[in-house]
Enzyme design. Structure first.
Site, PDB file in Angstrom:
ATOM      1  N   GLU A  74       0.867  -1.199   0.000  1.00 57.24           N
ATOM      2  CA  GLU A  74       0.000   0.000   0.000  1.00 57.24           C
ATOM      3  C   GLU A  74       0.890   1.231   0.000  1.00 57.24           C
ATOM      4  O   GLU A  74       0.691   2.165   0.788  1.00 57.24           O
ATOM      5  CB  GLU A  74      -0.911  -0.008   1.241  1.00 57.24           C
ATOM      6  CG  GLU A  74      -1.698  -1.297   1.394  1.00 57.24           C
ATOM      7  CD  GLU A  74      -2.679  -1.286   2.563  1.00 57.24           C
ATOM      8  OE1 GLU A  74      -2.317  -0.802   3.646  1.00 57.24           O
ATOM      9  OE2 GLU A  74      -3.809  -1.768   2.379  1.00 57.24           O
ATOM     10  N   CYS A 127     -10.426  -0.122   7.481  1.00 53.33           N
ATOM     11  CA  CYS A 127      -9.959   1.218   7.835  1.00 53.33           C
ATOM     12  C   CYS A 127     -10.633   2.316   7.022  1.00 53.33           C
ATOM     13  O   CYS A 127     -10.894   3.406   7.541  1.00 53.33           O
ATOM     14  CB  CYS A 127      -8.448   1.292   7.644  1.00 53.33           C
ATOM     15  SG  CYS A 127      -7.890   0.687   6.033  1.00 53.33           S
TER      16      CYS A 127
HETATM   17 ZN    ZN Z   1      -8.038   2.387   4.508  1.00 55.09          ZN
END
Ligand code: ZN
Length: 699
Positions: free
Chosen positions: A320, A404
């Site tokens: 990420e 998230c």
């Molecule tokens: Zn996230």
């Protein structure tokens, strides 16, 4: 020696720099608290309402269903049962509490208020005697992430990450409701952290693998005035990259160099964004100029080499993470919704430090594009990655194992009201064009500022100014968006083919034009104001083609389309079930039209395009077609079809559409039947960039 070095590094540098003074107590430019801004109508009101009425409750319900809330009740011995989920799931609930608290600022809601009280009681029960709060460990759920003992695996345990979000939630809940219950939990936690970590031989020298506690501690400091919390935030930032004091996690965690020596944005993009935002907070609160010069450099790196057109950051799925400079892919772009939020929060803080509209340009680009795509118009489906092209099949989800993003959205949308205005002494800054009314308390007295606008659908804005005392003199600073004057981003990364100029902007007070001269991106109107004074603004909003810097290989030979702050895209729902085969010749004309998506009317574009097709041998042919383009944020509400933002300007770079129908009795999960006839040739037999169809192990 070690402690002497540490002491030296922790000495606060009180020096005078632009905007900050030796007595700096906080940001020189101050936001207008949420409670003082009401969003009234227009583009954002339905978003705020959907967030308040749908997303908050969707997120709470999912947190109940998945055990996220039970984990607190179980750790607090209010119910029986084991830990469920991932150790960082605690943070999800804190983020919803933060977002829900913001909504209470303008919309008192006894049901939500009572729900929060019940939830906070569970959080308080889950806190251990000495202040430790991490439900996984309390419930005996130990694995490779948590480590065997407290603080034994801080690179990945998220112990400090979780409570960073607790501190943000506590500060928000306290500010809005005046109730101390969650703030007391947060302070008890922070006192334990302060006893455990810090300078001196007796304390630990760790830092969190996932930044966030730094921002949280700064908010807790502001809420309580307890300076130990601010010192602790600075300590955790200063621990990064200190290989003389601890074993480093590496570049993925922005822990390869001391922060003041970091000049390139690297590693996990959300972590990076939170670190830079935390550095801005600590710099504002302490006057530390070395942080400011570091985040200035990091910001330059991001906006000139690592920012996607939709405002997203973090190009790579793997980790990420940020890619290399100019590594800005489209279909494979990751661009996590949380990273968009982190980038926006950082840019807002950069504005508060420097008072320059260029940071709001980046924030606005994120808000209307790469952030907003992350949530469906209905408010209950979410994107995690936000790519700039899709071959179909990619769609929003109701929830994620690691969730998230949905919970970050809940706390971000209400904050846009706070980002709309700012002030410094008597000066009032209008940063975002959101139909709203704000009450500002300035050194020139109280002033009500009311905006009426259909922005971003057109560039007309009316601002009514009503000072409490007629004749109050103060400068009104109106942000002129970069996109209106030939600077879609504050760098050379993306440029308009026919750039806008100052002539595309008109501003008048009570009908009399004011000179358009920009200072830090603002037109300043300094006068004595009377109730009834109206500022009218018109930003020309033609369709503009955008090209990327020549170093961006993925956008070579391609152009994107923007109108105002909005990035446009084509998706298959409007274009005969294809979109990637569309090319836009450099001379093609556009006409504005309107579409309605899930009951929301929006400006769409009709464009003279060419559709490229290929036969089985890969021979291409081109046919003229009128393509429909819609705002990027609104894609994927009518099925998971193809989508593209960067249109080829020659047939060679298009992904041709096939009129050959293929089907298979078996298809492996990583294969696609469409690959048989898509006319796209791989560079070699192992080319991962191209879709494929294999026959193994079937015949
Ligand atoms: Zn996230």
């Amino acid at each position: 020696m070690k402690s002497a070095l540490l002491k030296h590094s922790l000495t606060l540098a009180f020096v005078v720099i632009a905007g900050l003074t030796s007595t700096a107590s906080d940001y020189p430019y101050q936001p207008v608290p949420l409670k003082q801004v009401a969003v009234l109508e227009g583009f954002w009101l339905p978003r705020f309402e959907t967030n308040r009425l749908v997303t908050v409750w969707t997120d709470f319900k999912k947190s109940e269903e998945t055990g996220r809330i039970s984990n607190f009740a179980r750790a607090g011995k209010l119910e029986d049962g084991p830990f469920k989920g991932i150790p960082f799931d605690d943070s999800d609930v804190y983020k919803i509490v933060e977002g829900a608290s913001y909504t209470l600022a303008t919309h008192p809601d006894p049901k939500l208020d009572a729900y929060l009280d019940g939830l906070i009681a569970k959080m308080a029960a889950a806190q251990e005697q000495d202040g430790y709060l991490y439900t996984a460990r309390t419930l005996g759920f130990l694995n490779g992430m948590t480590g065997k003992e407290r603080w034994s695996n801080m690179g990945s345990s998220h112990e400090l990450y979780n409570i960073g979000h607790l501190y943000e939630a506590a500060a928000a809940h306290y500010a809005v409701t005046g109730k101390r219950a969650l703030l007391d939990v947060a302070c008890k936690s922070a006192d334990l952290i302060d006893k455990t970590f810090g300078p001196g031989e007796a304390k630990r020298k760790g830092t969190s693998g996932h930044e966030e506690i730094e921002i949280g501690l700064c908010k807790l400091y502001r809420a309580t005035g307890e300076k130990r919390y601010l010192d602790l935030a600075k300590f955790f930032i200063d621990m990064r990259g200190r290989k003389d004091l601890r074993t480093l996690y590496g570049a993925y965690n922005q822990d390869h160099l001391p922060v003041t020596e970091q000049a390139e944005a690297v590693g996990h993009a959300v972590r990076a964004g939170y670190l830079y935002a935390g550095m801005a907070d600590v710099a504002a609160l302490t006057g530390d100029t070395s942080y400011i010069s570091a985040i200035d450099k990091l910001w330059e790196n991001v906006v000139s080499k690592k920012l996607h057109l939709n405002g997203g950051i973090g190009a790579r799925h793997k980790g990420e993470a940020f890619g290399d400079n100019y590594e800005l892919p489209n279909e494979s772009a990751y661009l996590e919704t949380c990273a968009a939020i982190a980038n926006a929060l950082w840019n807002q803080r950069m504005f508060l430090l420097h008072g320059d509209a260029k940071y709001i340009d980046v924030l606005e680009r994120i808000a209307y594009n790469g952030f907003l795509s992350g949530i469906a118009i209905s408010g209950d489906e979410f994107f995690y990655p936000n790519p700039l092209a899709s071959r179909g099949g990619y769609k929003r989800s109701k929830w994620f194992g690691c969730s998230c993003c949905p919970v970050n959205i809940v706390r971000f949308i209400p904050q846009l009201a706070e980002f709309a205005y700012a002030q410094r002494e008597a000066a009032i800054y209008v940063n975002l064009f959101i139909a709203s009314a704000a009450k500002l308390k300035t050194s020139a007295g109280e002033v009500t500022v009311t905006q009426k606008t259909a922005y971003p659908w057109n560039g007309d804005v009316r601002i009514d100014i009503a000072p409490a005392k007629d004749g109050a003199a103060f400068p009104l600073k109106v942000r002129v968006p970069g996109w209106a004057v030939g600077k879609p981003v504050p760098s050379g990364l993306y440029t308009q083919i026919r750039p806008g100029t100052l002539k595309d902007v008109t501003i008048a007070v009570n009908g009399l034009p004011v000179p358009i001269a920009l200072e830090k991106g603002y037109v300043t109107i300094d006068r004595a104001w009377r109730k009834g004074d109206a500022v009218t603004i018109a930003f020309a909003m033609p369709v503009r083609r955008i090209q990327a810097h020549p170093e961006v290989k993925d956008d070579a030979g391609r152009l994107a389309v923007e109108r105002g702050p909005l990035v446009y895209c084509a998706e298959s729902a409007d274009n005969g079930s294809h979109a990637l085969s569309l090319m836009l010749p450099a001379a093609s004309a556009f006409a504005e039209t309107s579409v309605e998506i899930l009951g929301h009317k929006m400006v769409a574009l009709k464009a003279q395009a060419i559709s490229v097709t290929a036969d089985l041998r890969g021979h291409r042919s081109s046919l003229p077609e009128i393509a429909t383009l819609i705002p990027y944020f609104a894609w994927c509400h009518r099925g998971a079809g193809e989508m593209q933002v960067w249109f080829p300007s020659s047939p060679e770079t298009a992904i041709p559409c096939s009129n050959i129908k293929t089907s298979a009795s078996h298809c492996w999960e990583l294969d696609s039947v469409a690959a048989v006839s898509d006319g796209v040739m791989p560079e070699n037999s192992g080319d991962p960039k191209v879709k494929r169809m294999t026959w193994w192990p079937k015949k």
